[in-house]
Design an enzyme around this catalytic site. Structure first.
Site, PDB file in Angstrom:
ATOM      1  CG  ASN A   7      11.123  82.409   1.161  1.00 18.17           C
ATOM      2  OD1 ASN A   7      11.107  83.550   1.629  1.00 18.17           O
ATOM      3  ND2 ASN A   7      10.122  81.571   1.302  1.00 18.17           N
ATOM      4  NE  ARG A  99       7.203  84.274  -0.198  1.00 16.83           N
ATOM      5  CZ  ARG A  99       6.901  84.313   1.093  1.00 16.83           C
ATOM      6  NH1 ARG A  99       7.806  84.004   1.991  1.00 16.83           N
ATOM      7  NH2 ARG A  99       5.718  84.661   1.483  1.00 16.83           N
ATOM      8  CG  HIS A 189      -0.214  82.536   1.015  1.00 14.43           C
ATOM      9  ND1 HIS A 189      -1.182  82.417   1.983  1.00 14.43           N
ATOM     10  CD2 HIS A 189       0.968  82.351   1.631  1.00 14.43           C
ATOM     11  CE1 HIS A 189      -0.611  82.188   3.154  1.00 14.43           C
ATOM     12  NE2 HIS A 189       0.705  82.148   2.961  1.00 14.43           N
ATOM     13  N   GLY A 219      -1.390  76.803   5.711  1.00 15.45           N
ATOM     14  CA  GLY A 219      -0.118  76.448   6.357  1.00 15.45           C
ATOM     15  C   GLY A 219      -0.084  77.142   7.706  1.00 15.45           C
ATOM     16  CG  ASN A 220       2.943  78.362  10.913  1.00 16.77           C
ATOM     17  OD1 ASN A 220       2.130  78.472  11.840  1.00 16.77           O
ATOM     18  ND2 ASN A 220       4.119  77.817  11.053  1.00 16.77           N
ATOM     19  NE  ARG A 250       0.741  86.818   9.735  1.00 16.33           N
ATOM     20  CZ  ARG A 250       1.151  86.156   8.656  1.00 16.33           C
ATOM     21  NH1 ARG A 250       0.305  85.508   7.893  1.00 16.33           N
ATOM     22  NH2 ARG A 250       2.430  86.158   8.338  1.00 16.33           N
ATOM     23  N   GLY A 341       0.694  73.048   4.481  1.00 13.58           N
ATOM     24  CA  GLY A 341       0.975  71.976   5.446  1.00 13.58           C
ATOM     25  C   GLY A 341      -0.289  71.314   5.983  1.00 13.58           C
ATOM     26  CB  ILE A 342      -3.341  72.610   7.633  1.00 13.59           C
ATOM     27  CG1 ILE A 342      -2.497  73.132   8.802  1.00 13.59           C
ATOM     28  CG2 ILE A 342      -4.671  72.054   8.120  1.00 13.59           C
ATOM     29  CD1 ILE A 342      -3.088  74.347   9.514  1.00 13.59           C
ATOM     30  CD  GLU A 396       4.533  79.511  -1.634  1.00 14.45           C
ATOM     31  OE1 GLU A 396       4.622  78.650  -0.734  1.00 14.45           O
ATOM     32  OE2 GLU A 396       4.386  80.713  -1.396  1.00 14.45           O
TER      33      GLU A 396
HETATM   34  P1  ADP Z   1       4.422  77.517   6.469  1.00 14.56           P
HETATM   35  O1  ADP Z   1       3.234  78.384   6.233  1.00 14.56           O
HETATM   36  O2  ADP Z   1       5.293  77.966   7.591  1.00 14.56           O
HETATM   37  O3  ADP Z   1       5.154  77.120   5.205  1.00 14.56           O
HETATM   38  P2  ADP Z   1       3.400  74.805   6.401  1.00 14.56           P
HETATM   39  O4  ADP Z   1       2.751  74.956   5.071  1.00 14.56           O
HETATM   40  O5  ADP Z   1       4.550  73.863   6.527  1.00 14.56           O
HETATM   41  O6  ADP Z   1       3.794  76.177   7.062  1.00 14.56           O
HETATM   42  O7  ADP Z   1       2.236  74.337   7.423  1.00 14.56           O
HETATM   43  C1  ADP Z   1       2.474  74.187   8.774  1.00 14.56           C
HETATM   44  C2  ADP Z   1       1.205  73.699   9.419  1.00 14.56           C
HETATM   45  O8  ADP Z   1       0.854  72.417   8.857  1.00 14.56           O
HETATM   46  C3  ADP Z   1       1.350  73.461  10.920  1.00 14.56           C
HETATM   47  O9  ADP Z   1       0.210  73.933  11.591  1.00 14.56           O
HETATM   48  C4  ADP Z   1       1.420  71.954  11.011  1.00 14.56           C
HETATM   49  O10 ADP Z   1       0.968  71.458  12.232  1.00 14.56           O
HETATM   50  C5  ADP Z   1       0.492  71.565   9.896  1.00 14.56           C
HETATM   51  N1  ADP Z   1       0.640  70.136   9.563  1.00 14.56           N
HETATM   52  C6  ADP Z   1       1.679  69.516   9.006  1.00 14.56           C
HETATM   53  N2  ADP Z   1       1.449  68.169   8.926  1.00 14.56           N
HETATM   54  C7  ADP Z   1       0.210  67.976   9.465  1.00 14.56           C
HETATM   55  C8  ADP Z   1      -0.616  66.821   9.684  1.00 14.56           C
HETATM   56  N3  ADP Z   1      -0.222  65.616   9.342  1.00 14.56           N
HETATM   57  N4  ADP Z   1      -1.823  67.006  10.277  1.00 14.56           N
HETATM   58  C9  ADP Z   1      -2.242  68.238  10.638  1.00 14.56           C
HETATM   59  N5  ADP Z   1      -1.520  69.347  10.444  1.00 14.56           N
HETATM   60  C10 ADP Z   1      -0.308  69.231   9.876  1.00 14.56           C
END
Ligand code: ADP
Length: 416
Positions: A7, A99, A189, A219-220, A250, A341-342, A396
């Site tokens: 990626n 990717r 995505h 996620g981000n 964004r 991530g979230i 992914e």
């Molecule tokens: P990307 O889109 O860059 O792959 P991720 O899927 O890793 O990103 O998601 C990143 C987001 O997930 C960030 O906002 C991070 O703070 C959030 N995150 C990760 N762990 C937690 C948690 N335990 N509680 C709340 N948010 C989290």
């Protein structure tokens, strides 16, 4: 078959090495041998590698370009340090899966890379000037290192959303602009939404045609997809990943007239507005603090920071709005799926999103929700909830590896 998944981003390279083939896919027995990320390509590179046993290696060294980054990753993968029993030399890597962000209207499925495919990806550069050139750099570098003989596949972020009907993907601007320039919504995505939908199907042992879900990749970058009868019928990102939900930095949906207004009022150039909407907005823009949800939740809780709270409220509100819209678009759904991530790690945000949703049959089981360990897959809705909710960690890279293995074996690649 050992498949290297690459990626390639603007200044980063993420990779995974995955052992998979048709039998392993059927038995769900494929697994990750190693993964890593190299950041700050072009200067002092930051390197983090992890082998299958979870042993982590961190170093820093100058990394000139993507080719150098892949070289460093490969040297580690075959080294004694990495201790990957299955890989002792480059010959033990059998195929590469890339990717690719934008496949335009041309690529509706994953495909083996040929000179024509590279041309096709180049043709999509206008649509994804920030992403496709980096993906191509990864492909070129891998070809230089491994030679033209190694099979390489391209897996597109846009492909899963190819099934959207015109009413979802067209913008209501003069139709000839779609005809002439392919200005439309593509969605991104897709590999993640496809994987999440697949895991849901496996979890419930149901056929693809019975998958009626709203999948949330948070996620981000954040997006939501309406998956009806197994097909994406709408998604929140558009021509580019800027549209839709509030994201880390964004803006998501805005009135396009804001752009001209800000250019007039602030004297911004179009490039500055572009940076503002992509890099300085979203959670970061509202809070003025960070794009990181974990930090915002901590700020809100520990200091009662008003702007942190506001950023989280906007984030949650926009998601709830899209869920309502997609329930209407789909004539109802069976489940809401959380990933990213979230979505995977924050019971708090999941709870806020699902609050007061009884009107549409969703009742969260707060205990299940908070007890689910980070990274685990499982249901979080209450017994008898008509609209159910699940956390389904996305992967992914696994899907990219699987599609690559299928293409190498000349097997059918599912549209999802
Ligand atoms: P990307 O889109 O860059 O792959 P991720 O899927 O890793 O990103 O998601 C990143 C987001 O997930 C960030 O906002 C991070 O703070 C959030 N995150 C990760 N762990 C937690 C948690 N335990 N509680 C709340 N948010 C989290």
């Amino acid at each position: 078959m050992n498949i290297l998944v690459l990626n390639s981003g603007s200044s980063s390279l993420k990779f995974q090495l995955i052992d998979t083939d048709l039998e392993k896919i059927a038995a769900d027995a494929d697994h990750r041998l190693a993964r890593g990320v190299i950041e700050r390509i072009g200067s002092q590179g930051l390197i983090r590698f992890e082998n299958g046993a979870g042993k982590i290696f961190r170093t820093a060294q100058p990394i000139r370009d993507h080719r150098a980054a892949i070289d460093v990753a490969l040297r580690w993968l075959v080294s004694e340090d990495a201790a990957i029993a299955e890989v002792k030399s480059l010959a033990d890597i059998h195929a590469i899966g890339h990717r690719v962000v934008h496949g335009g209207e041309k690529f509706t499925r994953s495909t083996l890379i040929t000179p024509e495919v590279i041309e096709g990806i180049e043709e999509c550069i206008d649509l994804a000037p920030l992403h496709n050139p980096d993906n191509l750099r990864g492909i070129t570098a891998a070809t230089e290192i491994f030679g033209a003989g190694i099979p390489q596949a391209a897996v597109f972020d846009t492909a899963f959303h190819h099934s959207m009907p015109e009413s979802s993907y067209l913008y209501a601007i003069p139709y000839q602009l779609y005809r002439r320039h392919r200005v439309r919504r593509y969605g991104f995505h897709g590999t993640s939404h496809r994987y999440i939908a697949y895991r849901y199907r496996r979890l419930l042992s149901i056929p693809k045609e019975q998958v009626d879900v709203i999948s949330l990749h948070l996620g981000n970058g954040c997006s939501v997809a309406a998956v009806k009868s197994g097909n994406s019928i709408d998604t929140s990102m558009g021509l580019t990943p800027l549209e839709g939900l509030v994201m880390g930095s964004r803006s998501g949906d805005i009135d396009p007239a804001i752009i001209e207004y800000l250019m007039a009022k602030e004297g911004f150039s179009i490039e500055q507005v572009d940076t503002l909407l992509n890099k300085q907005s979203g959670l970061l823009g509202i809070s003025g603090l960070t794009n990181d949800m974990r930090d915002l939740l901590a700020e809100e809780q520990e200091h009662g920071d008003r702007r942190a709270r506001l950023a989280i409220e906007l984030f949650v509100y926009r998601i709830r709005k899209y869920i309502g819209a997609y329930l209407a678009a789909m004539n109802g759904a069976d489940a809401i799926l959380f990933a990213g991530g979230i979505g995977e790690n924050s019971p708090e945000i999941r709870s806020r999103i699902c609050r007061a949703m009884e009107w549409c049959g969703l009742r969260l089981d707060e205990e299940r929700n908070s007890a689910l360990p980070p990274g685990a897959e499982g249901e979080i809705s209450a017994e008898g909830s008509r609209l159910r909710a699940y956390v389904i960690p996305t992967d992914e890279e696994m899907l990219i590896a699987r599609d690559t293995a299928r293409l190498v074996a000349r097997a059918e690649v599912p549209g999802w």
